[in-house]
Design a protein around this motif. Structure first.
Motif, PDB file in Angstrom:
ATOM      1  N   ASN A   1     132.981  40.134  28.016  1.00  0.00           N
ATOM      2  CA  ASN A   1     133.400  39.946  26.630  1.00  0.00           C
ATOM      3  C   ASN A   1     133.931  41.239  26.037  1.00  0.00           C
ATOM      4  O   ASN A   1     133.818  42.306  26.616  1.00  0.00           O
ATOM      5  N   GLU A   2     134.506  41.166  24.843  1.00  0.00           N
ATOM      6  CA  GLU A   2     135.191  42.296  24.233  1.00  0.00           C
ATOM      7  C   GLU A   2     134.241  43.456  23.956  1.00  0.00           C
ATOM      8  O   GLU A   2     134.613  44.624  24.045  1.00  0.00           O
ATOM      9  N   THR A   3     132.982  43.146  23.645  1.00  0.00           N
ATOM     10  CA  THR A   3     132.015  44.205  23.334  1.00  0.00           C
ATOM     11  C   THR A   3     131.771  45.097  24.530  1.00  0.00           C
ATOM     12  O   THR A   3     131.777  46.321  24.436  1.00  0.00           O
ATOM     13  N   SER A   4     131.600  44.494  25.699  1.00  0.00           N
ATOM     14  CA  SER A   4     131.331  45.297  26.886  1.00  0.00           C
ATOM     15  C   SER A   4     132.549  46.081  27.319  1.00  0.00           C
ATOM     16  O   SER A   4     132.435  47.065  28.028  1.00  0.00           O
ATOM     17  N   LYS A   5     133.738  45.675  26.885  1.00  0.00           N
ATOM     18  CA  LYS A   5     134.938  46.420  27.248  1.00  0.00           C
ATOM     19  C   LYS A   5     134.979  47.790  26.591  1.00  0.00           C
ATOM     20  O   LYS A   5     135.738  48.657  26.989  1.00  0.00           O
ATOM     21  N   LEU A   6     134.153  47.984  25.568  1.00  0.00           N
ATOM     22  CA  LEU A   6     134.133  49.271  24.900  1.00  0.00           C
ATOM     23  C   LEU A   6     133.454  50.335  25.741  1.00  0.00           C
ATOM     24  O   LEU A   6     133.584  51.523  25.499  1.00  0.00           O
ATOM     25  N   THR A   7     132.684  49.918  26.726  1.00  0.00           N
ATOM     26  CA  THR A   7     132.063  50.863  27.648  1.00  0.00           C
ATOM     27  C   THR A   7     132.665  50.639  29.020  1.00  0.00           C
ATOM     28  O   THR A   7     133.737  50.081  29.150  1.00  0.00           O
ATOM     29  N   HIS A   8     131.940  51.068  30.050  1.00  0.00           N
ATOM     30  CA  HIS A   8     132.386  50.813  31.422  1.00  0.00           C
ATOM     31  C   HIS A   8     131.595  49.632  31.961  1.00  0.00           C
ATOM     32  O   HIS A   8     130.468  49.808  32.435  1.00  0.00           O
ATOM     33  N   PRO A   9     132.096  48.396  31.903  1.00  0.00           N
ATOM     34  CA  PRO A   9     131.372  47.280  32.514  1.00  0.00           C
ATOM     35  C   PRO A   9     131.252  47.532  34.009  1.00  0.00           C
ATOM     36  O   PRO A   9     132.242  47.814  34.670  1.00  0.00           O
ATOM     37  N   SER A  10     130.046  47.457  34.535  1.00  0.00           N
ATOM     38  CA  SER A  10     129.814  47.794  35.944  1.00  0.00           C
ATOM     39  C   SER A  10     129.104  46.637  36.640  1.00  0.00           C
ATOM     40  O   SER A  10     128.450  45.808  35.994  1.00  0.00           O
ATOM     41  N   PHE A  11     129.202  46.631  37.969  1.00  0.00           N
ATOM     42  CA  PHE A  11     128.737  45.472  38.727  1.00  0.00           C
ATOM     43  C   PHE A  11     128.054  45.908  40.020  1.00  0.00           C
ATOM     44  O   PHE A  11     128.406  46.940  40.599  1.00  0.00           O
ATOM     45  N   THR A  12     127.109  45.110  40.460  1.00  0.00           N
ATOM     46  CA  THR A  12     126.389  45.411  41.690  1.00  0.00           C
ATOM     47  C   THR A  12     127.242  45.032  42.900  1.00  0.00           C
ATOM     48  O   THR A  12     128.237  44.310  42.788  1.00  0.00           O
ATOM     49  N   VAL A  13     126.809  45.512  44.054  1.00  0.00           N
ATOM     50  CA  VAL A  13     127.508  45.196  45.300  1.00  0.00           C
ATOM     51  C   VAL A  13     127.528  43.685  45.526  1.00  0.00           C
ATOM     52  O   VAL A  13     128.560  43.111  45.898  1.00  0.00           O
ATOM     53  N   THR A  14     126.412  43.032  45.274  1.00  0.00           N
ATOM     54  CA  THR A  14     126.333  41.589  45.501  1.00  0.00           C
ATOM     55  C   THR A  14     127.272  40.827  44.573  1.00  0.00           C
ATOM     56  O   THR A  14     127.953  39.881  45.000  1.00  0.00           O
ATOM     57  N   GLU A  15     127.320  41.212  43.305  1.00  0.00           N
ATOM     58  CA  GLU A  15     128.235  40.552  42.362  1.00  0.00           C
ATOM     59  C   GLU A  15     129.682  40.676  42.826  1.00  0.00           C
ATOM     60  O   GLU A  15     130.461  39.714  42.767  1.00  0.00           O
ATOM     61  N   ILE A  16     130.050  41.848  43.292  1.00  0.00           N
ATOM     62  CA  ILE A  16     131.418  42.077  43.742  1.00  0.00           C
ATOM     63  C   ILE A  16     131.695  41.289  45.019  1.00  0.00           C
ATOM     64  O   ILE A  16     132.750  40.673  45.174  1.00  0.00           O
ATOM     65  N   ARG A  17     130.727  41.302  45.940  1.00  0.00           N
ATOM     66  CA  ARG A  17     130.901  40.573  47.200  1.00  0.00           C
ATOM     67  C   ARG A  17     131.045  39.061  46.963  1.00  0.00           C
ATOM     68  O   ARG A  17     131.911  38.406  47.553  1.00  0.00           O
ATOM     69  N   VAL A  18     130.244  38.505  46.064  1.00  0.00           N
ATOM     70  CA  VAL A  18     130.318  37.063  45.777  1.00  0.00           C
ATOM     71  C   VAL A  18     131.680  36.706  45.203  1.00  0.00           C
ATOM     72  O   VAL A  18     132.305  35.710  45.607  1.00  0.00           O
TER      73      VAL A  18
END
Length: 489
Positions: free
Chosen positions: A420-437
């Motif tokens: 969402n737009e709020t998280s775009k104000l920072t660096h939205p980051s993701f785990t290895v599993t989230e990226i792999r899925v």
């Protein structure tokens, strides 16, 4: 922040170094004596040092001072070139010491200088600027009657082309509003240290461009423009063909010499160290590369690569460097067809034969994606005899590996854009599993977490800088965020 048609009839007068820093993407703010409404748009007029209320040494950060002095030196004339325009996105009064410290860290000004200006003026407005390039610079008369001046004529009917992309600008704005320190102060120091070398040294300019993109000072598209100094790459195959034409006409040997020279340039760009003691000529070895491993080469112009080419390379190589020749790579490059006898001799002597077209593809790969060619892996594909097909396999393999990495970066970017737009104000980051899925849902072959993590670590290295990494307690808890794309050319 959509790119829309704009009309400009005024310009704000700012010190020339400030304008250069805004155009460069080094900072996104400027100082104003008056309040400026949000969304107001104006051209950026680079003014001389008379606009400063302090000596230049107290106003600019020491690491930026040489650049500032150089910028002022170039602006003493009767006319001014305007290269960019801007839109005000926020106007604030920085009225605390903490604010001044944050502004100083994320700009080109000194904290003490800002404090002194604030004490003198009692009000100082900080304007956040979204900066855009003009399609063409415009020349206007020198005029410093006030902070805003009217342009000689209105500028209109052109599309907005931002210096920074939307996401980068939002992140930089949020960083400043929340008084967050620079993420990579050491890289900023390095960029300042090499800035003076960028005019005369291509390697320094390339490193400078990469650092700016990594720091978020430049848009990706600004560093992917073709380098005019490398236009010769497109002529490698043509020079080979020209040597055939001159051989048919029995004219002179200039085309053959030009072909030899472009082959040397090509191998050097690929990363070989050329020993220029060997420059061909009658009875001479065409080329010898000493690093990263010994490579002996023979360039052959003309429609046919004759029978004695292998014997010639063998004799000259053994004569010049008998200690290295047997274990060295051996390469014959020519546009013509090798005779059957030459093919047989090349296989026996371990000599690879490639055409200029193949060399051109290799050099283009290295030029478009620096350091993508691993010379030791390439050596494995320089098979004895005609090697074009094998080298093409290596080129395809490199593109496949880069495409996988580009896809991985795109996956992290897509996940970020789904936030969402709020998280775009920072660096939205993701785990290895989230990226792999997310990757496995849209790509084949399917990957496991370990392989994805290896790729993410590579892409988040400071030497690549496509992703950012937040280190966790173990590799499974590492988080990654998007920084920039990896376009495949």
């Amino acid at each position: 922040m959509s790119d829309s048609v704009v009309v400009l009839d005024q310009a704000i007068c700012l010190p020339t170094p400030d304008v250069e820093a805004l155009i460069e993407g080094r900072m996104i703010v400027a100082l104003s004596r008056i309040f400026i409404e949000c969304e107001r748009q104006f051209a950026l007029y680079p003014a001389n040092a008379s606009t400063l209320s302090l000596p230049i040494e107290r106003y600019y950060d020491p690491k930026f001072l040489p650049i500032a002095k150089g910028a002022f030196t170039q602006c003493n004339s009767q006319s001014i070139l305007i290269k960019a325009w801007a839109k005000c996105k926020l106007c604030q009064i920085p009225d605390t010491t903490e604010w001044l410290e944050a502004i100083s860290c994320l700009s080109i000004w000194t904290r003490d200088g800002l404090q002194e200006i604030l004490a003198k003026r009692h009000n100082l407005f900080l304007i956040y600027l979204r900066v855009y390039q003009l399609p063409q610079p415009i020349e206007v008369p020198a005029n410093l009657s006030s902070q805003f001046i009217s342009l000689p004529y209105a500028l209109n009917n052109f599309e907005a082309k931002p210096i920074l992309n939307d996401r980068t600008f939002v992140q930089r704005k949020h960083q400043l509003e929340n008084r967050q320190p620079p993420l990579y102060p050491e890289l900023e120091e390095l960029q300042s240290a090499i800035a003076s070398l960028t005019i005369s040294q291509l390697a320094a300019k390339q490193l400078d461009d990469d650092i700016k993109v990594f720091l978020g000072w430049s848009s990706d598209k600004l560093i992917t423009q073709p380098d005019p100094n490398l236009a010769w790459i497109n002529d490698i195959a043509k020079l080979g063909d020209r040597s055939i034409e001159q051989d048919d006409k029995k004219t002179n040997y200039q085309a053959g010499t030009d072909f030899e020279n472009v082959v040397r340039d090509s191998l050097e760009l690929l990363g070989f160290t050329i020993d220029y003691a060997h420059k061909g000529g009658a009875g001479g070895l065409d080329l010898f590369c000493s690093k990263p491993y010994p490579l002996f080469g023979e360039c052959k112009a003309g429609r046919k690569i004759p029978n004695d080419t292998a014997v010639q390379l063998l004799n000259l190589g053994m004569l010049r460097r008998p200690d290295l020749f047997n274990q060295a790579a051996k390469l014959i490059i020519g546009p013509g067809e090798p005779t059957t006898q030459l093919q047989d001799a090349a296989k026996i002597q371990g000599m690879a034969i490639i055409k200029p077209e193949t060399l051109q593809k290799l050099v283009k790969l290295q030029s478009n994606h620096r350091n993508s060619v691993d010379l030791f892996k390439l050596k494995e594909y320089l098979k004895a005899g005609q090697s074009d097909e094998e080298v093409e396999k290596y080129i395809d393999q490199v593109y496949t590996e880069m495409s996988l990495r580009s896809q991985m970066i795109t996956v992290v970017k897509e996940l970020s854009e789904q936030d969402n737009e709020t998280s775009k104000l920072t660096h939205p980051s993701f785990t290895v599993t989230e990226i792999r899925v997310h990757y496995n849902a849209t790509h084949n072959p399917r990957l496991n977490d370990e392989l994805v993590h290896d790729l993410l670590i590579e892409l988040s290295s400071p030497l690549t800088g496509y992703l950012g990494r937040i280190k966790g307690s173990d590799w499974k808890s590492d988080r990654f965020y998007f920084l920039r794309d990896l376009p495949i050319n």
